[in-house]
Motif scaffolding. Structure first.
Motif, PDB file in Angstrom:
ATOM      1  N   ASP A  34     -80.899  27.016  -6.599  1.00  0.00           N
ATOM      2  CA  ASP A  34     -79.633  27.736  -6.421  1.00  0.00           C
ATOM      3  C   ASP A  34     -78.909  27.326  -5.128  1.00  0.00           C
ATOM      4  N   PHE A  35     -79.649  26.745  -4.163  1.00  0.00           N
ATOM      5  CA  PHE A  35     -78.996  26.321  -2.917  1.00  0.00           C
ATOM      6  C   PHE A  35     -77.917  25.283  -3.177  1.00  0.00           C
ATOM      7  N   LEU A  36     -78.033  24.556  -4.296  1.00  0.00           N
ATOM      8  CA  LEU A  36     -77.055  23.504  -4.596  1.00  0.00           C
ATOM      9  C   LEU A  36     -75.656  24.074  -4.775  1.00  0.00           C
ATOM     10  N   PHE A  37     -75.568  25.333  -5.166  1.00  0.00           N
ATOM     11  CA  PHE A  37     -74.262  25.905  -5.483  1.00  0.00           C
ATOM     12  C   PHE A  37     -73.689  26.721  -4.333  1.00  0.00           C
ATOM     13  N   ARG A  38     -74.437  26.798  -3.231  1.00  0.00           N
ATOM     14  CA  ARG A  38     -73.899  27.488  -2.056  1.00  0.00           C
ATOM     15  C   ARG A  38     -73.036  26.507  -1.256  1.00  0.00           C
ATOM     16  N   ALA A  54     -73.852  16.199  -1.801  1.00  0.00           N
ATOM     17  CA  ALA A  54     -74.819  15.167  -2.194  1.00  0.00           C
ATOM     18  C   ALA A  54     -74.100  14.015  -2.887  1.00  0.00           C
ATOM     19  N   ILE A  55     -73.140  14.349  -3.762  1.00  0.00           N
ATOM     20  CA  ILE A  55     -72.413  13.297  -4.486  1.00  0.00           C
ATOM     21  C   ILE A  55     -71.571  12.478  -3.512  1.00  0.00           C
ATOM     22  N   VAL A  56     -70.952  13.154  -2.545  1.00  0.00           N
ATOM     23  CA  VAL A  56     -70.185  12.433  -1.525  1.00  0.00           C
ATOM     24  C   VAL A  56     -71.105  11.475  -0.770  1.00  0.00           C
ATOM     25  N   GLY A  57     -72.332  11.939  -0.501  1.00  0.00           N
ATOM     26  CA  GLY A  57     -73.313  11.079   0.172  1.00  0.00           C
ATOM     27  C   GLY A  57     -73.697   9.884  -0.689  1.00  0.00           C
ATOM     28  N   ILE A  58     -73.912  10.132  -1.983  1.00  0.00           N
ATOM     29  CA  ILE A  58     -74.247   9.030  -2.897  1.00  0.00           C
ATOM     30  C   ILE A  58     -73.108   8.015  -2.907  1.00  0.00           C
ATOM     31  N   ALA A  59     -71.867   8.506  -2.931  1.00  0.00           N
ATOM     32  CA  ALA A  59     -70.716   7.602  -2.943  1.00  0.00           C
ATOM     33  C   ALA A  59     -70.703   6.752  -1.676  1.00  0.00           C
ATOM     34  N   ASN A  60     -70.993   7.371  -0.524  1.00  0.00           N
ATOM     35  CA  ASN A  60     -71.042   6.612   0.729  1.00  0.00           C
ATOM     36  C   ASN A  60     -72.123   5.531   0.670  1.00  0.00           C
ATOM     37  N   SER A  61     -73.303   5.897   0.142  1.00  0.00           N
ATOM     38  CA  SER A  61     -74.400   4.932   0.040  1.00  0.00           C
ATOM     39  C   SER A  61     -74.017   3.798  -0.894  1.00  0.00           C
TER      40      SER A  61
END
Lengths: 345, 379
Positions: free
Chosen positions: B45-49, B72-79
């Protein structure tokens, strides 16, 4: 084929067996584990002058390091029985949760959400967040920070949030951030000129200014964020025995300063005191240590080897150090501070 | 059923799978029980906070009010951004290094040799930190930035360029796209004519030149749609324009340097695997050196190059996690922050492992597909 099956079965049984003692081990107190191991594992910073930083011989110096040493003295009667594990902001809480360290003594702010993950024991320092900034940038109010670049340690530290808070409070102020893995890299990037300023804890900012800056006079400390934050010791949850030891180790330090007991006069105090509380705590009454599961002399040893709270402060952060930081909230209650000992009755 | 060899084989496989599943189950429940005993909660549930933390440089739009899963997705995009750029740069550089290693010119050969030896024998983290510290020594403070051209400033704060934008002239992009299609078609037609008549008509040159002229004219006629934005300087910082930070540059330069060294050796090996007869035959057709490489050697060498290249590309994706050492926030860093703020370490690490597994498996299958495409079709 028969052998292959036997091997698989043996591996499976082995794996199952490996998990059984683990569950039993978690019921054992950290105190027993520390005794068996022979030293206390202290979570330390990556090198903040005045708080915890190894010198050229690899000895950890600083206020936070000495507080953790006090725990080692309480358990072993020996200040050298503490080992230090350098941790960054993101590593420190998992390191407690997994049992890699026994005590976290590293500029960690006590907050609700963190206290739900680990167990905070006592506040050792009240500190503010501060920016180290060049005097030439001419910063007088928070509004002057608009448009400047700030180097900081990422990983969700509260110093990071101090910048967010400051931006929320002063509409129109927007700083550009450059994140690093450790506060040390952020500091080096600031001194190299990559950033206009560097954010860290107030005491750490004074420490870096005093010991890292080529010319301390070129830099000023500018407090940001409205909050004074309690920095404390943290341990794993669910271990009352260990909690007692860590909490009353810190209490001894503050209590001794309140009673006027110092490293120099502790022997004399034990001999001449008329107060029964002082005599008992310093080990003049047999059986006193058994209540907490330690040696009778545990409190005496702490003061004898490390001094009281005020002495540890002055040696590492105050007038006896290059930082010459003010104690402010960290004075005793009777001098206008927030440090108040729990009575040893 | 157990009487036949096939029956036994199936029975054993079923048994092995069952034991593996049971072992996984026991490990899982024991871990969960131990975590519970230690007071470490599990859950997603932490993913939605709300994430609540800043990310300095992002490819995708992001604000601290976004939930953790978006962070997390923004981080994946950066990677991915870093990985893709490094893969492209390192492939071209690696090809050049591989060919240079075989050059008859000792200076070219020696330089390529040095590059390969330094890249292959230094830890990549050291290369990155070294590259980053070079900027500190080399570049001036932002107050004394080098003004290389109008609106172009180079300093410790990065490279600042004027930003050029086409506003409201989307048809120019379509025109450029059409131009590329025309050039590709012209090349195919020219090849077909060459096969039929033996003479290659200059269609490609004509279409490139004609297209450039037309595009230039169109861009000039729509010049009100082109906006050049110069950066503004205020108190040591640049605002606006197009800014390339030292952090991103470091991770790109460092990883490209490192990976190109390895790819260079793979390319060299691939080229050396081509039999001498191929070279002799190509020379007998009086092809020039460049033509020999382009038409004869490289297409055949690719078959030897692609499989080891695959693992180099995977290494790039994995090495991109070192970005935080030089202050660039990648997926790993973002997840580290999420873990620290939410204390969901197990789930966070599982996410990191899962994402890199999926990324690298996808990359592998892409490379395997390409490998099959260029492989010799056995008849």
């Amino acid at each position: 084929m028969k052998w292959g099956l036997g091997l698989i079965a043996a591996t499976t049984v082995g794996m199952l067996a490996a998990f059984v003692p683990m569950q039993e081990a978690s019921a054992q107190s950290i105190l027993e584990k520390v005794r068996q191991r022979g030293f206390v594992n202290c979570g330390a910073s990556q090198g903040v002058p005045g708080l915890s930083r190894p010198n050229e011989r690899g000895e950890w110096l600083g206020f936070d390091s000495d507080v953790c040493r006090a725990v080692a003295v309480a358990v072993f009667g020996d200040r050298t029985k503490a080992r230090f594990v350098p941790l960054n902001a993101a590593q420190r809480l998992p390191a407690i949760q997994t049992g890699e360290i026994d005590v976290l003594s590293r500029t960690t702010t006590w907050t609700f959400s963190r206290d739900m993950a680990v167990r905070f024991v006592a506040t050792t320092i009240y500190d503010n967040d501060a920016l180290l900034v060049r005097r030439s940038a001419n910063i007088r109010t928070a509004n002057d920070l608009n448009g400047l670049t700030v180097c900081l340690q990422g990983g969700g530290s509260l110093t990071e949030q101090a910048i967010d808070e400051m931006e929320e409070e002063h509409t129109g102020v927007k700083m550009r951030r450059v994140y690093f893995d450790s506060t040390i890299q952020a500091r080096d990037a600031y001194f190299a000129g990559r950033c206009d300023t560097y954010v860290t804890d107030g005491l750490a900012a004074w420490g870096q200014r005093a010991s890292t800056a080529r010319n301390p006079e070129e830099h000023q400390v500018f407090y940001v964020g409205h909050s004074t934050e309690p920095n404390g010791l943290a341990i794993p949850r669910g271990d009352d025995k260990w909690f007692d030891i860590v909490r009353y180790t810190v209490n001894v330090l503050i209590w001794a300063e309140d009673e006027g007991i110092t490293q120099a006069n502790v022997d004399e105090m034990l001999r001449t005191t008329k107060k029964s509380e002082v005599k008992r705590v310093l080990g003049g009454e047999p059986g006193w240590g058994r209540i907490i599961g330690l040696d009778d002399k545990w409190a005496y040893n702490i003061i004898k080897q490390l001094g009281n709270y005020g002495e540890i402060w002055e040696r590492n952060l105050g007038q006896g150090s290059p930082l010459k930081a003010e104690r402010k909230f960290n004075r005793l209650y009777k001098n206008g501070g927030l440090m108040f000992p729990v009575p040893f009755n | 059923m157990l009487g036949t060899a096939k029956g036994r084989a199936i029975a054993i496989q079923v048994l092995v799978v069952a034991i593996a599943a049971a072992a996984l189950y026991v490990v899982g429940t024991a871990t969960a029980a131990n975590l519970k005993a230690k007071g470490i909660p599990l859950g997603w549930d932490f993913l939605f906070r709300p994430a609540g933390f800043q990310i300095a440089e992002t490819i995708l739009p992001y604000s601290p009010r976004d939930p953790n899963w978006w962070a997390a997705i923004v981080g994946i995009a950066n990677s991915l951004f870093v990985s893709v750029l490094v893969v492209v740069f390192a492939s071209f550089l690696g090809l050049a290094i591989g060919i240079a290693r075989l050059s008859p010119n000792p200076l070219v050969r020696g330089t390529a040799r040095c590059w390969v030896e330094i890249a292959r024998n230094t830890p990549v983290i050291v290369l990155l930190i070294f590259t980053y510290s070079i900027w500190w020594k080399l570049l001036p403070q932002s107050t004394e930035a080098w003004h290389l051209a109008p609106g172009t400033h180079l300093s410790l704060r990065g490279l600042v360029l004027p930003a050029i934008r086409w506003e409201g002239a989307a048809w120019l992009w379509w025109m450029a796209l059409a131009w590329i299609v025309v050039v590709a078609a012209a090349s195919r037609i020219a090849a077909w004519r060459q096969a039929a008549t033996g003479v290659r008509p200059p269609f490609v040159l004509a279409s490139v030149a004609g297209g450039l002229l037309m595009l230039g004219a169109a861009a000039l006629s729509a010049s009100d749609g082109i906006v050049v934005e110069f950066a503004e300087y205020r108190r040591g910082n640049f605002f606006g324009g197009w800014q390339i930070t030292p952090e991103l540059t470091t991770i790109l330069v460092g990883l490209t340097f490192y990976t190109a060294g390895f790819i260079g050796e793979i390319v060299r090996g691939g080229i050396l695997a081509i039999p001498r007869g191929q070279w002799d035959a190509a020379r007998a057709l009086s092809l020039r050196r460049g033509q020999i490489y382009r038409l004869v050697v490289v297409p055949q060498a690719l078959r030897a190059i692609v499989p080891p290249l695959n693992s180099q590309y995977i290494n790039v994706v994995k090495n991109s996690t070192l970005a935080i050492a030089v202050g660039y926030q990648d997926f790993m860093t973002v997840m580290g922050t999420v873990i620290n703020r939410t204390s969901h370490a197990i789930e966070g690490i599982v996410m990191i492992l899962g994402v890199f597994l999926v990324l690298n498996l996808a990359l592998s299958s892409l490379m395997n597909w390409y490998n099959r495409r260029i492989a010799i079709v056995e008849r």
